[in-house]
Design an enzyme around this catalytic site. Structure first.
Site, short mmCIF file in Angstrom:
data_model
loop_
_atom_site.label_atom_id
_atom_site.label_comp_id
_atom_site.label_asym_id
_atom_site.label_seq_id
_atom_site.Cartn_x
_atom_site.Cartn_y
_atom_site.Cartn_z
CB ALA A 134 4.18 -13.82 17.24
CG HIS A 135 2.60 -19.70 16.06
ND1 HIS A 135 3.74 -20.37 15.67
CD2 HIS A 135 2.45 -19.91 17.37
CE1 HIS A 135 4.26 -20.96 16.73
NE2 HIS A 135 3.51 -20.70 17.77
CB THR A 189 7.99 -17.65 24.02
OG1 THR A 189 6.59 -17.39 23.85
CG2 THR A 189 8.53 -16.74 25.11
CD GLU A 190 4.76 -21.82 21.48
OE1 GLU A 190 3.82 -21.75 20.65
OE2 GLU A 190 4.69 -22.51 22.50
CB SER A 191 7.63 -17.16 15.73
OG SER A 191 6.95 -16.60 14.64
#
Length: 144
Positions: free
Chosen positions: A32-33, A69-71
């Site tokens: 979620a960027h 897992t990614e932001s």
């Protein structure tokens, strides 16, 4: 008796929202960027992840454990809508993500990423690195 290892797959939160069949794993692992949304400034990165991405994941995958897992936020490269890439906006976004992640302790949010990845295809993608840019404990994580 065998090992009972949870199984999932990682996709963007939008992919999960638009394709709930992806929710079939043992947990939801979503990237979620906020920067790539185009309608979010660094000051709103945390709210975007907690109120838009996580809320959408909970609706699409009811009852599943959710892990972001990614932001993160880039420090270089062209703007993407309301999102501008600079060291100061990266720091702001990281502070906002950290503060917002405290709102729901059941959804871990992992900051992306350790260092800049110079092998990636464009300047935005290459510049999400955190270490060597910021003092985490004395700065980014201390604000909340």
């Amino acid at each position: 008796m065998g090992v009972s290892t949870p199984v999932s797959t990682a996709h963007t939160w939008v992919q999960y929202r638009d394709n709930p069949v992806l929710c079939g794993g043992d947990f939801v692992a979503a990237n979620a960027h906020a920067f790539f949304d185009g309608h979010v400034s660094a000051q709103n990165a945390g709210n975007f992840v907690s109120e838009t991405a996580i809320a959408s994941l909970k609706a699409a995958c009811p009852g599943k454990k959710i892990v972001i897992t990614e932001s993160g936020w880039p420090s270089r490269g062209p703007a993407h809508g309301e999102g501008s890439a600079s060291p100061s906006t990266e720091r702001t976004a990281l502070v906002e993500l950290n503060c917002a992640s405290k709102n729901d302790p059941h959804v871990p949010v992992y900051a992306f990423e350790y260092d800049d990845q110079v092998w990636k295809s464009n300047e935005n993608e290459r510049s999400f690195g955190i270490f060597e840019k910021f003092s985490l404990k004395a700065d980014v994580l201390a604000v909340c």
